[in-house]
Design a protein around this motif. Structure first.
Motif, PDB file in Angstrom:
ATOM      1  N   ARG A  77       0.837  -1.188   0.000  1.00 42.19           N
ATOM      2  CA  ARG A  77       0.000   0.000   0.000  1.00 42.19           C
ATOM      3  C   ARG A  77       0.880   1.249   0.000  1.00 42.19           C
ATOM      4  O   ARG A  77       1.897   1.308   0.698  1.00 42.19           O
ATOM      5  CB  ARG A  77      -0.936   0.021   1.205  1.00 42.19           C
ATOM      6  CG  ARG A  77      -1.980   1.147   1.138  1.00 42.19           C
ATOM      7  CD  ARG A  77      -3.033   0.989   2.207  1.00 42.19           C
ATOM      8  NE  ARG A  77      -3.744  -0.283   2.085  1.00 42.19           N
ATOM      9  CZ  ARG A  77      -4.735  -0.507   1.211  1.00 42.19           C
ATOM     10  NH1 ARG A  77      -5.120   0.444   0.375  1.00 42.19           N
ATOM     11  NH2 ARG A  77      -5.336  -1.684   1.186  1.00 42.19           N
ATOM     12  N   SER A  79       1.737   4.778   1.100  1.00 40.69           N
ATOM     13  CA  SER A  79       1.427   5.561   2.299  1.00 40.69           C
ATOM     14  C   SER A  79       1.426   7.064   2.021  1.00 40.69           C
ATOM     15  O   SER A  79       0.506   7.773   2.431  1.00 40.69           O
ATOM     16  CB  SER A  79       2.424   5.226   3.407  1.00 40.69           C
ATOM     17  OG  SER A  79       2.195   6.016   4.555  1.00 40.69           O
ATOM     18  N   LYS A  80       2.479   7.548   1.329  1.00 44.12           N
ATOM     19  CA  LYS A  80       2.602   8.994   1.108  1.00 44.12           C
ATOM     20  C   LYS A  80       3.084   9.271  -0.307  1.00 44.12           C
ATOM     21  O   LYS A  80       3.869   8.509  -0.879  1.00 44.12           O
ATOM     22  CB  LYS A  80       3.586   9.619   2.108  1.00 44.12           C
ATOM     23  CG  LYS A  80       3.131   9.556   3.556  1.00 44.12           C
ATOM     24  CD  LYS A  80       4.160  10.188   4.472  1.00 44.12           C
ATOM     25  CE  LYS A  80       3.714  10.118   5.939  1.00 44.12           C
ATOM     26  NZ  LYS A  80       4.725  10.701   6.851  1.00 44.12           N
ATOM     27  N   ASP A  99       3.820   1.431   2.802  1.00 42.39           N
ATOM     28  CA  ASP A  99       3.496   1.057   4.178  1.00 42.39           C
ATOM     29  C   ASP A  99       4.749   0.514   4.872  1.00 42.39           C
ATOM     30  O   ASP A  99       5.502  -0.294   4.311  1.00 42.39           O
ATOM     31  CB  ASP A  99       2.402  -0.010   4.172  1.00 42.39           C
ATOM     32  CG  ASP A  99       1.962  -0.374   5.571  1.00 42.39           C
ATOM     33  OD1 ASP A  99       1.143   0.359   6.137  1.00 42.39           O
ATOM     34  OD2 ASP A  99       2.474  -1.393   6.091  1.00 42.39           O
TER      35      ASP A  99
END
Length: 343
Positions: A77, A79-80, A99
């Motif tokens: 995933r 995250s940023k 992640d």
């Protein structure tokens, strides 16, 4: 008898009219001869040698010097997201983060393996454990360290080069599905172009040769590039070979995808040059000629072989000598031997 005389008189009168008409036609032709033989006024120039660059212009497209697809090693995933399309980034700059759960777990294991290795090293130095046990602990630490460093590289995604972000395919919170890169970063300082050059010119192009580039998007600007690489094979269908040209592009004015015209200079000939208006092209034959002024002020038609056409001039490969007086105005009414007056 009178009837016969009358008939003869009519015939004589008709013959007289025909004779007068014939004299009138001869008079007209005679009046035309002075015009045909009149001195024609012309302008001439002296044929001279000049350096003529042997140039060809090729079409190409600007390309990024390097294109990098920024992706993590495994699906995870996102995250940023730190940068957007159009942003200029430097090498090592953080672009996105995945992640961190797996990274944290791996780091904890690395810390534990490091502590254990330190403890066992003291025991090994005191003779408390065997060399085999110490080597096993050392190996476990090395594996943990390598795993952590690899996972860190694939969790905190950094730019591999100085360039511009040209694509972003995911948003923060998306699950990276390993189908398309998260980012595409392109190096545009420098840029490169691939030019397809005829195989007949293969021996005329060399690495380091300078070329000039113009693009429609930036009218009036001329960029200088350098031949960086010659592809070693010839395309059998087009009989051309690719030449890679590199342009510094320090101000980033050139962008990938721009249409460009690349002017390649193979060599420079020292040839006779005359204005293109002096050339007479004979329809159907493809033969080219000029009129040359003779010492007696007559002209002679001289067949010439043309080379490069540049600006308003033709390079003459054969047919003229330096110093020949070539007619540049008034030649349409000339033929071999015509008397002329130079104005």
């Amino acid at each position: 008898m009178n009837k016969t005389i009358k008939t003869l008189s009519i015939i004589a009168a008709f013959a007289s009219l025909v004779s007068c008409a014939g004299k009138g036609n001869n008079s007209t032709v005679a009046a035309g001869n002075p015009y045909e033989n009149a001195v024609k006024k012309v302008r001439v120039i002296s044929a001279e040698y000049q350096d003529v660059p042997q140039e060809e212009i090729y079409s190409s497209n600007v390309q990024a010097f390097v294109v990098n697809n920024v992706v993590p090693q495994n699906g995870n995933r996102i995250s940023k997201i730190y940068v957007e399309v159009g942003d200029f980034v430097s090498k090592g700059q953080i672009l996105a983060e995945m992640d961190r759960a797996s990274l944290i777990q791996t780091k904890l294991k690395l810390v534990n393996d490091s502590t254990e290795l330190t403890r066992l090293k003291e025991l090994y130095l005191q003779g408390g454990i065997s060399a085999s046990d110490f080597e096993t602990a050392q190996m476990a630490y090395d594996v943990s360290k390598t795993t952590y460093e690899n996972l860190l590289e694939n969790t905190v995604l950094r730019s591999p080069l100085n360039g511009v972000v040209t694509a972003r395919n995911y948003d923060a919170g998306d699950m990276y599905a390993m189908t398309s890169p998260i980012y595409v970063v392109q190096q545009i300082s420098p840029v490169k172009l691939f030019v397809g050059i005829s195989e007949s010119d293969y021996t005329k192009v060399h690495k380091g040769d300078k070329v000039r580039i113009e693009v429609d998007a930036l009218p009036g600007r001329v960029f200088e590039g350098t031949v960086n690489r010659l592809h070693p094979t010839i395309d059998a269908s087009t009989h051309t070979f690719n030449v890679e040209v590199v342009v510094p592009n320090n101000d980033r004015a050139l962008r990938p995808g721009m249409f460009a015209r690349v002017k390649v200079t193979f060599n420079v000939n020292h040839s006779i040059v005359v204005p293109d208006r002096a050339i007479i092209k004979q329809q159907g034959s493809g033969q080219k000629s000029v009129f040359v002024l003779n010492p007696d002020n007559t002209v002679s038609s001289q067949v010439v072989i043309l080379g490069k056409h540049f600006e308003n001039y033709y390079e003459i490969l054969s047919g003229l000598s330096a110093g020949d007086k070539v007619v540049v105005n008034g030649q349409s009414a000339l033929k071999n031997g015509t008397n002329v007056e130079v104005i």
